[in-house]
Design an enzyme around this catalytic site. Structure first.
Site, PDB file in Angstrom:
ATOM      1  N   LYS A  57      -9.639  89.410 101.526  1.00 11.25           N
ATOM      2  CA  LYS A  57      -9.399  89.981 100.202  1.00 11.25           C
ATOM      3  C   LYS A  57      -7.902  90.029  99.891  1.00 11.25           C
ATOM      4  O   LYS A  57      -7.482  89.735  98.772  1.00 11.25           O
ATOM      5  CB  LYS A  57     -10.029  91.369 100.103  1.00 11.25           C
ATOM      6  CG  LYS A  57     -11.548  91.326 100.085  1.00 11.25           C
ATOM      7  CD  LYS A  57     -12.151  92.706 100.112  1.00 11.25           C
ATOM      8  CE  LYS A  57     -13.678  92.634 100.116  1.00 11.25           C
ATOM      9  NZ  LYS A  57     -14.287  93.971 100.095  1.00 11.25           N
ATOM     10  N   ALA A  73      -8.992  96.376 101.462  1.00  6.47           N
ATOM     11  CA  ALA A  73      -9.825  97.081 102.436  1.00  6.47           C
ATOM     12  C   ALA A  73     -11.271  96.634 102.313  1.00  6.47           C
ATOM     13  O   ALA A  73     -11.674  96.065 101.298  1.00  6.47           O
ATOM     14  CB  ALA A  73      -9.727  98.592 102.225  1.00  6.47           C
ATOM     15  N   ASP A  74     -12.023  96.902 103.360  1.00  9.98           N
ATOM     16  CA  ASP A  74     -13.460  96.655 103.330  1.00  9.98           C
ATOM     17  C   ASP A  74     -14.141  97.696 104.208  1.00  9.98           C
ATOM     18  O   ASP A  74     -13.624  98.049 105.278  1.00  9.98           O
ATOM     19  CB  ASP A  74     -13.802  95.251 103.826  1.00  9.98           C
ATOM     20  CG  ASP A  74     -15.229  94.902 103.472  1.00  9.98           C
ATOM     21  OD1 ASP A  74     -15.486  94.615 102.288  1.00  9.98           O
ATOM     22  OD2 ASP A  74     -16.100  94.960 104.364  1.00  9.98           O
ATOM     23  N   THR A  75     -15.273  98.188 103.752  1.00 11.99           N
ATOM     24  CA  THR A  75     -16.016  99.214 104.483  1.00 11.99           C
ATOM     25  C   THR A  75     -17.401  98.713 104.827  1.00 11.99           C
ATOM     26  O   THR A  75     -18.089  98.140 103.979  1.00 11.99           O
ATOM     27  CB  THR A  75     -16.127 100.502 103.634  1.00 11.99           C
ATOM     28  OG1 THR A  75     -14.807 100.973 103.348  1.00 11.99           O
ATOM     29  CG2 THR A  75     -16.896 101.582 104.368  1.00 11.99           C
TER      30      THR A  75
END
Length: 171
Positions: A57, A73-75
């Site tokens: 990203k 960010a990624d969750t």
């Protein structure tokens, strides 16, 4: 870069929660999202996936902002070593929330930062154990009807105060 010129900060995320967090720091930033495919690779571990997606990203946005700092960010929500992605419909959201109810799971948060002017990169992944409370079917259905779970990994948001699905977490 010119002396005295402030470096632009780009948040590569459409997440309202991430907007709140960066705003709370008192920083001026611009939101620029990308269209990164979030599909896990075959046998990809959650740690690797969170790292890869947050970096992808950031990279997807970085080429258009050569004098900026990029934050992405990624969750991921992981239950019994299975990644719970964003639900496709209300029925899938109900299934996920039913599986999570009164159980412990892990939340992986990948964070990538690219400092273009300094040519520096950093990616980290935090792993947080989360315990869901024993919410009722009626509470769960009311929450799903709000539409909030549809763009959330694991079909829930910890910060959704009206429902408050989490009993506690470590870290």
């Amino acid at each position: 870069m010119q002396a005295g010129k402030q470096t632009k900060i780009i948040l590569a995320s459409a997440s309202p929660r991430r907007h709140e967090l960066v705003s709370a720091l008192g920083l001026s930033f611009e939101v620029v999202t990308s269209d990164v495919d979030e599909t896990p690779h075959l046998q990809e571990a959650p740690l690797t996936l969170a790292h890869r997606l947050s970096q992808a990203k950031a990279d997807a946005v970085a080429h258009d902002y050569i004098d900026a700092i990029i934050i992405a960010a990624d969750t991921l929500v992981v239950l019994d070593e299975r990644i719970l992605v964003k639900p496709h419909d209300e029925a899938e959201a109900i299934t996920m929330l039913t599986q999570l109810r009164d159980r412990r799971h892990l939340v992986y948060t990948g964070l990538a930062l690219i400092n273009q002017p300094g040519q520096q990169r950093c990616t980290q992944v935090a792993i947080t154990p989360v315990r869901m409370r024993n919410y009722s079917n009626a509470e769960m259905r009311r929450y799903v009807a709000t539409g909030d779970p549809m763009d959330k990994a694991g079909a829930y948001a910890i910060q959704y105060a009206e429902w408050n699905p989490v009993e506690g977490f470590d870290g």
